[in-house]
Scaffold this active site. Sequence first.
Site, PDB file in Angstrom:
ATOM      1  N   TYR A  40       0.827  -1.209   0.000  1.00 36.35           N
ATOM      2  CA  TYR A  40       0.000   0.000   0.000  1.00 36.35           C
ATOM      3  C   TYR A  40       0.866   1.266   0.000  1.00 36.35           C
ATOM      4  O   TYR A  40       0.481   2.283  -0.576  1.00 36.35           O
ATOM      5  CB  TYR A  40      -1.009  -0.015   1.157  1.00 36.35           C
ATOM      6  N   ASP A  99      -7.460   6.561  -4.360  1.00 41.76           N
ATOM      7  CA  ASP A  99      -6.548   7.680  -4.641  1.00 41.76           C
ATOM      8  C   ASP A  99      -7.240   8.999  -4.282  1.00 41.76           C
ATOM      9  O   ASP A  99      -8.407   9.028  -3.866  1.00 41.76           O
ATOM     10  CB  ASP A  99      -6.061   7.655  -6.107  1.00 41.76           C
ATOM     11  N   HIS A 121     -14.531   2.928  -0.792  1.00 36.60           N
ATOM     12  CA  HIS A 121     -13.538   1.903  -0.437  1.00 36.60           C
ATOM     13  C   HIS A 121     -12.376   2.470   0.374  1.00 36.60           C
ATOM     14  O   HIS A 121     -11.290   1.891   0.387  1.00 36.60           O
ATOM     15  CB  HIS A 121     -13.031   1.188  -1.703  1.00 36.60           C
ATOM     16  N   THR A 173     -15.691   1.894 -14.343  1.00 34.95           N
ATOM     17  CA  THR A 173     -15.808   0.785 -13.383  1.00 34.95           C
ATOM     18  C   THR A 173     -16.337  -0.456 -14.084  1.00 34.95           C
ATOM     19  O   THR A 173     -17.178  -0.353 -14.976  1.00 34.95           O
ATOM     20  CB  THR A 173     -16.708   1.142 -12.171  1.00 34.95           C
TER      21      THR A 173
HETATM   22  P1  OAD Z   1     -11.771  -2.544 -12.462  1.00 37.19           P
HETATM   23  O1  OAD Z   1     -10.318  -2.728 -12.685  1.00 37.19           O
HETATM   24  O2  OAD Z   1     -12.578  -3.735 -12.073  1.00 37.19           O
HETATM   25  O3  OAD Z   1     -12.444  -1.920 -13.756  1.00 37.19           O
HETATM   26  C1  OAD Z   1     -11.877  -0.827 -14.403  1.00 37.19           C
HETATM   27  C2  OAD Z   1     -12.807  -0.422 -15.525  1.00 37.19           C
HETATM   28  O4  OAD Z   1     -12.275   0.770 -16.107  1.00 37.19           O
HETATM   29  C3  OAD Z   1     -12.941  -1.445 -16.659  1.00 37.19           C
HETATM   30  O5  OAD Z   1     -14.314  -1.625 -16.968  1.00 37.19           O
HETATM   31  C4  OAD Z   1     -12.200  -0.790 -17.838  1.00 37.19           C
HETATM   32  O6  OAD Z   1     -12.769  -1.119 -19.098  1.00 37.19           O
HETATM   33  C5  OAD Z   1     -12.375   0.684 -17.519  1.00 37.19           C
HETATM   34  N1  OAD Z   1     -11.333   1.562 -18.068  1.00 37.19           N
HETATM   35  C6  OAD Z   1     -10.035   1.282 -18.336  1.00 37.19           C
HETATM   36  N2  OAD Z   1      -9.413   2.361 -18.817  1.00 37.19           N
HETATM   37  C7  OAD Z   1     -10.329   3.367 -18.865  1.00 37.19           C
HETATM   38  C8  OAD Z   1     -10.305   4.733 -19.269  1.00 37.19           C
HETATM   39  N3  OAD Z   1      -9.185   5.295 -19.723  1.00 37.19           N
HETATM   40  N4  OAD Z   1     -11.436   5.468 -19.177  1.00 37.19           N
HETATM   41  C9  OAD Z   1     -12.598   4.906 -18.710  1.00 37.19           C
HETATM   42  N5  OAD Z   1     -12.668   3.614 -18.310  1.00 37.19           N
HETATM   43  C10 OAD Z   1     -11.566   2.857 -18.393  1.00 37.19           C
HETATM   44  O7  OAD Z   1     -11.904  -1.355 -11.383  1.00 37.19           O
HETATM   45  P2  OAD Z   1     -13.144  -1.004 -10.441  1.00 37.19           P
HETATM   46  O8  OAD Z   1     -14.436  -1.210 -11.142  1.00 37.19           O
HETATM   47  O9  OAD Z   1     -12.862   0.325  -9.853  1.00 37.19           O
HETATM   48  O10 OAD Z   1     -11.877  -2.658  -4.497  1.00 37.19           O
HETATM   49  O11 OAD Z   1     -12.987  -2.105  -9.322  1.00 37.19           O
HETATM   50  C11 OAD Z   1     -13.859  -2.091  -8.238  1.00 37.19           C
HETATM   51  C12 OAD Z   1     -13.122  -2.496  -6.997  1.00 37.19           C
HETATM   52  O12 OAD Z   1     -12.422  -3.731  -7.196  1.00 37.19           O
HETATM   53  C13 OAD Z   1     -12.010  -1.547  -6.582  1.00 37.19           C
HETATM   54  O13 OAD Z   1     -12.469  -0.422  -5.864  1.00 37.19           O
HETATM   55  C14 OAD Z   1     -11.160  -2.424  -5.722  1.00 37.19           C
HETATM   56  C15 OAD Z   1     -11.115  -3.655  -6.580  1.00 37.19           C
HETATM   57  O14 OAD Z   1     -10.849  -4.852  -5.948  1.00 37.19           O
HETATM   58  C16 OAD Z   1     -11.214  -2.826  -3.355  1.00 37.19           C
HETATM   59  O15 OAD Z   1     -10.012  -2.765  -3.280  1.00 37.19           O
HETATM   60  C17 OAD Z   1     -12.117  -3.048  -2.190  1.00 37.19           C
END
Ligand code: OAD
Length: 250
Positions: free
Chosen positions: A66, A103, A118, A194
């Site tokens: 972290y 972040d 989170h 997301t």
């Molecule tokens: P993910 O890594 O699961 O998903 C990221 C999403 O961002 C994907 O759908 C990509 O297609 C999209 N993406 C990538 N580049 C992008 C860009 N330039 N512009 C827009 N979208 C883009 O991340 P999260 O959905 O945030 O939790 O994941 C949810 C949670 O899972 C996180 O908060 C974390 C993780 O485990 C914890 O740590 C509790």
Amino acid sequence: MTLSDAAKLLAQARHVVVFTGAGISAESGVPTFRDALTGLWSRFDAQSLATPQAFQEDPDLVWGWYEWRRRLVQQVRPHHGHLAVARMAAWAPQLTVITQNVDDLHERAGSDAPVHLHGSLFAPRCVSCLHPAPLPETVEQPGEGSRIPPPRCTLCGDLVRPGVVWFGEQLPEEALFAAAQAASRCDLLLTVGTSGLVYPAAEIPRLAARSGAAVIQVNPQATPLDPITAANLRGAAAEILPALVSAAWG
Ligand code: OAD
């Protein structure tokens, strides 16, 4: 629906919720979790780094990981997408920014008090008495697998842990309540970057849709949220968000 149709909906909305995930920070240089090859969970084992058990078994490894992430975030900057979200506060009658990200790029772009579902890389606390702890002064960027002993709580002497939510933990009650309340009352929810796979956070856009809000999605990929969206803007946050905000409010 085109970007300009989506922009019209945005301009008409009275309460806008922006719901963000790791994808919004990707173009700043913060890795996402599930993108193939570059996602953190394709390179690291979540069970050994992001669970209470992992911290109990190997606190130095978890704290070091972290710290590596925190230092990485400190070295990057918000991009035009984060700035566009912050700018929306000047136009939308009511705006709530809800993020799953740990972040601080929304804050640094100028968004006022985003809801952190989170937790945060910048709010360490005691593992036992929950007392907030100061951020350690890290002189150098730690390596990816650096083991760093966590500091000790100044009140009770137990270990200090990162202020993030780990797998198997409850979301912070206040943040979850604020997010659910905004989602159930807004008339438009903009979901950005997301995968919509992690619950209960992924329930937020679904709750908005069930409550009658229009859901607009910004993501280069298809996600499980596609079926509830009124508009799917396929592309990167740094490009689409400024275009959307300009089209809505000029
Ligand atoms: P993910 O890594 O699961 O998903 C990221 C999403 O961002 C994907 O759908 C990509 O297609 C999209 N993406 C990538 N580049 C992008 C860009 N330039 N512009 C827009 N979208 C883009 O991340 P999260 O959905 O945030 O939790 O994941 C949810 C949670 O899972 C996180 O908060 C974390 C993780 O485990 C914890 O740590 C509790």
